[in-house]
Design a protein around this motif. Structure first.
Motif, PDB file in Angstrom:
ATOM      1  N   LEU A 178       0.832  -1.189   0.000  1.00 10.96           N
ATOM      2  CA  LEU A 178       0.000   0.000   0.000  1.00 10.96           C
ATOM      3  C   LEU A 178       0.871   1.245   0.000  1.00 10.96           C
ATOM      4  O   LEU A 178       1.935   1.263   0.622  1.00 10.96           O
ATOM      5  CB  LEU A 178      -0.905   0.016   1.230  1.00 10.96           C
ATOM      6  CG  LEU A 178      -1.791  -1.208   1.455  1.00 10.96           C
ATOM      7  CD1 LEU A 178      -2.677  -0.978   2.667  1.00 10.96           C
ATOM      8  CD2 LEU A 178      -2.608  -1.533   0.234  1.00 10.96           C
ATOM      9  N   SER A 179       0.389   2.260  -0.707  1.00  9.10           N
ATOM     10  CA  SER A 179       1.071   3.551  -0.728  1.00  9.10           C
ATOM     11  C   SER A 179       0.133   4.628  -0.206  1.00  9.10           C
ATOM     12  O   SER A 179      -1.081   4.559  -0.413  1.00  9.10           O
ATOM     13  CB  SER A 179       1.507   3.911  -2.143  1.00  9.10           C
ATOM     14  OG  SER A 179       2.443   2.989  -2.641  1.00  9.10           O
ATOM     15  N   CYS A 180       0.703   5.587   0.458  1.00 11.99           N
ATOM     16  CA  CYS A 180      -0.040   6.752   0.964  1.00 11.99           C
ATOM     17  C   CYS A 180       0.688   7.984   0.453  1.00 11.99           C
ATOM     18  O   CYS A 180       1.736   8.360   0.976  1.00 11.99           O
ATOM     19  CB  CYS A 180      -0.080   6.724   2.484  1.00 11.99           C
ATOM     20  SG  CYS A 180      -0.849   8.176   3.243  1.00 11.99           S
ATOM     21  N   THR A 181       0.119   8.576  -0.579  1.00 14.56           N
ATOM     22  CA  THR A 181       0.728   9.750  -1.195  1.00 14.56           C
ATOM     23  C   THR A 181       0.086  11.004  -0.616  1.00 14.56           C
ATOM     24  O   THR A 181      -1.140  11.071  -0.495  1.00 14.56           O
ATOM     25  CB  THR A 181       0.537   9.712  -2.718  1.00 14.56           C
ATOM     26  OG1 THR A 181       1.087   8.495  -3.218  1.00 14.56           O
ATOM     27  CG2 THR A 181       1.239  10.883  -3.375  1.00 14.56           C
ATOM     28  N   THR A 182       0.913  11.965  -0.268  1.00 16.03           N
ATOM     29  CA  THR A 182       0.391  13.157   0.397  1.00 16.03           C
ATOM     30  C   THR A 182       0.718  14.420  -0.391  1.00 16.03           C
ATOM     31  O   THR A 182       1.671  14.453  -1.172  1.00 16.03           O
ATOM     32  CB  THR A 182       0.973  13.297   1.808  1.00 16.03           C
ATOM     33  OG1 THR A 182       2.357  13.641   1.710  1.00 16.03           O
ATOM     34  CG2 THR A 182       0.814  12.020   2.604  1.00 16.03           C
ATOM     35  N   SER A 183      -0.085  15.409  -0.192  1.00 16.96           N
ATOM     36  CA  SER A 183       0.190  16.740  -0.719  1.00 16.96           C
ATOM     37  C   SER A 183       0.071  17.714   0.440  1.00 16.96           C
ATOM     38  O   SER A 183      -0.590  17.447   1.426  1.00 16.96           O
ATOM     39  CB  SER A 183      -0.808  17.106  -1.817  1.00 16.96           C
ATOM     40  OG  SER A 183      -2.125  17.108  -1.310  1.00 16.96           O
ATOM     41  N   GLY A 184       0.708  18.827   0.300  1.00 14.74           N
ATOM     42  CA  GLY A 184       0.790  19.768   1.398  1.00 14.74           C
ATOM     43  C   GLY A 184       2.231  19.930   1.810  1.00 14.74           C
ATOM     44  O   GLY A 184       3.137  19.431   1.162  1.00 14.74           O
ATOM     45  N   THR A 185       2.434  20.567   2.894  1.00 16.44           N
ATOM     46  CA  THR A 185       3.805  20.888   3.303  1.00 16.44           C
ATOM     47  C   THR A 185       4.216  20.096   4.543  1.00 16.44           C
ATOM     48  O   THR A 185       3.379  19.561   5.260  1.00 16.44           O
ATOM     49  CB  THR A 185       3.937  22.386   3.607  1.00 16.44           C
ATOM     50  OG1 THR A 185       3.046  22.714   4.689  1.00 16.44           O
ATOM     51  CG2 THR A 185       3.590  23.214   2.391  1.00 16.44           C
ATOM     52  N   SER A 186       5.503  20.006   4.728  1.00 11.70           N
ATOM     53  CA  SER A 186       6.075  19.464   5.965  1.00 11.70           C
ATOM     54  C   SER A 186       5.684  18.021   6.233  1.00 11.70           C
ATOM     55  O   SER A 186       5.421  17.646   7.383  1.00 11.70           O
ATOM     56  CB  SER A 186       5.664  20.327   7.167  1.00 11.70           C
ATOM     57  OG  SER A 186       5.994  21.677   6.972  1.00 11.70           O
ATOM     58  N   PHE A 187       5.672  17.189   5.192  1.00  8.50           N
ATOM     59  CA  PHE A 187       5.342  15.773   5.377  1.00  8.50           C
ATOM     60  C   PHE A 187       6.248  15.149   6.428  1.00  8.50           C
ATOM     61  O   PHE A 187       5.795  14.318   7.222  1.00  8.50           O
ATOM     62  CB  PHE A 187       5.500  15.045   4.041  1.00  8.50           C
ATOM     63  CG  PHE A 187       5.388  13.549   4.142  1.00  8.50           C
ATOM     64  CD1 PHE A 187       6.511  12.739   4.079  1.00  8.50           C
ATOM     65  CD2 PHE A 187       4.147  12.952   4.292  1.00  8.50           C
ATOM     66  CE1 PHE A 187       6.404  11.357   4.163  1.00  8.50           C
ATOM     67  CE2 PHE A 187       4.020  11.571   4.382  1.00  8.50           C
ATOM     68  CZ  PHE A 187       5.149  10.774   4.309  1.00  8.50           C
TER      69      PHE A 187
END
Length: 123
Positions: free
Chosen positions: A20-29
């Motif tokens: 499984l992958s969890c791709t994020t957008s936004g800052t400061s991951f």
């Protein structure tokens, strides 16, 4: 606010694997702790695994220790859950979630959630 999108779910036979992958957008991951939760049919969301920020300490539910591996790639703003030796009881919707706190089993402490991805392990 971090946006999260899961992918990689599917249907497999017992003993199979999924990633499984969890791709994020936004800052400061890299400042967010990422947790993977599982929701079986008719039940609540249980923590499967968690990788904290910034130290990267890991946490696993007893039921998946030795079979699942959590990881994160901060350069790609993505977290992963490698699931091996899958069992029928691993079936459920898998959610990734993010929090500014350390790893915790309490789902309410994770303010950001993805939409979930279905994992089915069938005989």
């Amino acid at each position: 606010q971090l946006q999260l999108v899961e992918s990689g779910g599917g249907s497999v036979q017992p003993g199979g694997s999924l990633r499984l992958s969890c791709t994020t957008s936004g800052t400061s991951f890299d400042q967010y702790t990422i947790g993977w939760f599982r929701q079986a049919p008719g039940k609540g969301r249980d923590l499967v695994s968690c990788v904290s920020a910034p130290a990267g300490s890991l946490k696993y539910a007893d039921s998946v220790k030795g079979r699942f591996t959590i990881s994160r790639d901060n350069a790609k703003n993505t977290a992963f859950l490698q699931m091996d030796s899958l069992k029928p009881e691993d079936t459920g919707i898998y959610y990734c979630a993010a929090t500014r706190t350390l790893c915790t089993t309490i789902a309410d402490f994770f303010p950001a959630w993805g939409q979930g991805t279905q994992v089915t392990v069938f005989s």
